[in-house]
Design an enzyme around this catalytic site. Structure first.
Site, PDB file in Angstrom:
ATOM      1  N   ASP A  55       0.696  -1.319   0.069  1.00  0.00           N
ATOM      2  CA  ASP A  55      -0.123   0.081  -0.081  1.00  0.00           C
ATOM      3  C   ASP A  55       0.807   1.271   0.002  1.00  0.00           C
ATOM      4  O   ASP A  55       0.405   2.304  -0.044  1.00  0.00           O
ATOM      5  CB  ASP A  55      -1.021   0.022   1.022  1.00  0.00           C
ATOM      6  CG  ASP A  55      -0.399  -0.134   2.505  1.00  0.00           C
ATOM      7  OD1 ASP A  55       0.842  -0.280   2.591  1.00  0.00           O
ATOM      8  OD2 ASP A  55      -1.044  -0.030   3.676  1.00  0.00           O
ATOM      9  N   SER A  56       2.383   1.006   0.004  1.00  0.00           N
ATOM     10  CA  SER A  56       3.212   2.311  -0.237  1.00  0.00           C
ATOM     11  C   SER A  56       2.740   2.731  -1.594  1.00  0.00           C
ATOM     12  O   SER A  56       3.122   3.877  -1.801  1.00  0.00           O
ATOM     13  CB  SER A  56       4.482   1.799  -0.016  1.00  0.00           C
ATOM     14  OG  SER A  56       4.876   0.588  -0.955  1.00  0.00           O
ATOM     15  N   GLU A  70      -1.163  -5.183   9.033  1.00  0.00           N
ATOM     16  CA  GLU A  70      -0.274  -4.600   9.800  1.00  0.00           C
ATOM     17  C   GLU A  70      -1.039  -4.886  11.146  1.00  0.00           C
ATOM     18  O   GLU A  70      -2.236  -4.666  11.366  1.00  0.00           O
ATOM     19  CB  GLU A  70      -0.079  -3.089   9.756  1.00  0.00           C
ATOM     20  CG  GLU A  70       0.630  -3.023   8.152  1.00  0.00           C
ATOM     21  CD  GLU A  70       0.621  -1.340   7.833  1.00  0.00           C
ATOM     22  OE1 GLU A  70       0.570  -0.452   9.067  1.00  0.00           O
ATOM     23  OE2 GLU A  70       1.118  -0.867   7.007  1.00  0.00           O
ATOM     24  N   GLU A 128       9.624  -3.962  10.476  1.00  0.00           N
ATOM     25  CA  GLU A 128       9.625  -2.533   9.920  1.00  0.00           C
ATOM     26  C   GLU A 128      10.463  -1.553  11.098  1.00  0.00           C
ATOM     27  O   GLU A 128       9.840  -1.473  12.148  1.00  0.00           O
ATOM     28  CB  GLU A 128       8.564  -2.202   9.384  1.00  0.00           C
ATOM     29  CG  GLU A 128       9.110  -0.622   8.586  1.00  0.00           C
ATOM     30  CD  GLU A 128       8.023  -0.094   7.621  1.00  0.00           C
ATOM     31  OE1 GLU A 128       7.132  -0.935   7.302  1.00  0.00           O
ATOM     32  OE2 GLU A 128       8.193   1.041   7.096  1.00  0.00           O
ATOM     33  N   LYS A 177      -1.095  -9.407   3.067  1.00  0.00           N
ATOM     34  CA  LYS A 177      -0.416  -8.828   4.353  1.00  0.00           C
ATOM     35  C   LYS A 177      -0.883  -7.961   5.187  1.00  0.00           C
ATOM     36  O   LYS A 177      -1.613  -7.161   4.291  1.00  0.00           O
ATOM     37  CB  LYS A 177       0.980  -8.184   3.921  1.00  0.00           C
ATOM     38  CG  LYS A 177       1.987  -7.520   5.297  1.00  0.00           C
ATOM     39  CD  LYS A 177       3.445  -7.119   4.627  1.00  0.00           C
ATOM     40  CE  LYS A 177       3.535  -5.827   3.749  1.00  0.00           C
ATOM     41  NZ  LYS A 177       2.770  -4.699   4.406  1.00  0.00           N
ATOM     42  N   ASP A 199      -0.907  -6.185   0.127  1.00  0.00           N
ATOM     43  CA  ASP A 199      -1.346  -5.567   1.311  1.00  0.00           C
ATOM     44  C   ASP A 199      -3.072  -5.372   1.387  1.00  0.00           C
ATOM     45  O   ASP A 199      -3.566  -5.121   0.525  1.00  0.00           O
ATOM     46  CB  ASP A 199      -0.702  -4.138   1.404  1.00  0.00           C
ATOM     47  CG  ASP A 199       0.540  -3.869   2.023  1.00  0.00           C
ATOM     48  OD1 ASP A 199       0.697  -5.048   2.982  1.00  0.00           O
ATOM     49  OD2 ASP A 199       1.375  -3.123   1.848  1.00  0.00           O
TER      50      ASP A 199
HETATM   51  O1  KIV Z   1       3.438  -1.173   1.532  1.00  0.00           O
HETATM   52  C1  KIV Z   1       4.677  -1.572   1.486  1.00  0.00           C
HETATM   53  O2  KIV Z   1       5.435  -1.297   0.582  1.00  0.00           O
HETATM   54  C2  KIV Z   1       5.198  -2.082   2.542  1.00  0.00           C
HETATM   55  C3  KIV Z   1       6.666  -2.605   2.885  1.00  0.00           C
HETATM   56  C4  KIV Z   1       7.669  -1.562   2.931  1.00  0.00           C
HETATM   57  C5  KIV Z   1       7.049  -3.715   3.824  1.00  0.00           C
HETATM   58  O3  KIV Z   1       4.548  -2.595   3.631  1.00  0.00           O
END
Ligand code: KIV
Length: 304
Positions: A52-53, A127, A194, A125, A95
């Site tokens: 989600d970056s 958080e 992280e 994934k 994510d």
């Molecule tokens: O969203 C993302 O790119 C991430 C990584 C930096 C682990 O969660």
């Protein structure tokens, strides 16, 4: 090895665990579109993350919070196609974005299923630590493997008070170790660590049977992940301490576009080798453009 469809067999969560058992490091990288995914797949990475970056590096937001589930599904499907084009075996994880799994386990399961069914990811994934044990159990029970993510969790940026290193004092380090164990017990197949001290990452990695994937967590993790744009050096404005820029493509891109611009302005592009010719094109002068002439076609012929 190939499947019945001829596609290469993808790296499974069990295989990732075997890499840890054999002491082989796992290389994970983010990708957000088909071209980037194809290149990462051709480079042979083990895991591709549709992070989600993308909210920050693709959409230009200053956090990951505005990213929606629809957008994650959309980008995941692109990345899936790019990996397929590369004939890549990389495991694809996506994510779950902010707001798609925090409110209830039911919503989390629905979101995870959309990521798999529509986005084509093999796992998701999310958080969070011990608070998410029930949510993780439910997603795993529904058949979707889950990668955990603790330490600096960008979706909680307001709660954490910024993008700052986590687990620096003994009490917070202990809490992160507890979280990591809880995620493993809940059924996570791996966990991202992280921005935590390398000493803590070493302890966590030593205590878990599942792989740890570090970003700003030092070399003892079982694997590493970086944002692709950071690896490529696309952003000159800011490079976090934990990033190594493996290329300087920002300057390369600016230079290439600048050269294109100069040639367009000078009229030297396109050159002879870039143009099409046709000996059968017949241009018929049109006397008056407002006048309809059914007997005269405008232009005949096709590009060759
Ligand atoms: O969203 C993302 O790119 C991430 C990584 C930096 C682990 O969660």
């Amino acid at each position: 090895m190939s499947t019945q469809t001829g596609a290469p067999r993808r790296i499974t969560v069990n295989e990732l665990r075997r890499l840890k058992e054999r002491g082989e490091k796992i290389a994970m990288v983010t990708a957000y579109d088909a071209t980037a995914a194809r290149l990462c797949g051709e480079a042979g990475v083990d895991v591709v993350l549709v992070g989600d970056s993308l909210g920050m590096v693709v959409q230009g937001h200053d956090s990951t919070l505005p990213v929606t589930l629809d957008q994650m599904v959309y980008h995941s499907a692109m990345v899936r196609r790019g990996l397929a084009r590369a004939g890549s075996r990389a495991h694809l994880v996506g994510d779950l974005p902010f707001g798609s799994y925090q409110a209830s386990a039911d919503e989390a399961v629905t979101a995870a299923m959309r990521m798999v069914a529509e986005g084509g990811v093999e796992s998701v994934k999310l958080e969070g630590g011990s608070d998410y044990v029930e949510v993780i159990r439910r997603i795993v029970r529904a058949g979707v493997p889950v990668m955990g993510h603790i330490g600096l969790t960008p979706q909680s940026v307001h709660k954490l008070g910024g993008y700052v290193v986590q687990g620096k004092d003994a009490e917070k380090a202990q809490a992160l170790l507890r979280d990591a164990r809880a995620l493993e017990a809940a059924g996570c197949y791996a966990v991202v660590l992280e921005c935590i001290p390398t000493e803590l990452a070493r302890v966590i990695s030593g205590q878990l049977a599942i792989p740890t994937i570090g970003i700003g967590a030092g070399p003892s993790c079982d694997g590493q992940v970086l944002v692709l744009n950071d690896i490529l050096g696309l952003d000159d404005a800011f490079t976090p301490r934990f990033v190594r820029r493996f290329a300087e493509l920002g300057g390369e891109v600016r230079g290439a576009v600048g050269r294109y611009l100069a040639e367009v302005k000078a009229g030297t592009f396109p050159a002879e080798e870039h143009v099409f010719h046709s000996s059968s094109v017949r241009l018929v002068p049109v006397a008056d453009e407002t006048e309809e002439r059914e007997d005269l076609p405008g232009v005949m012929g096709a590009p060759v």
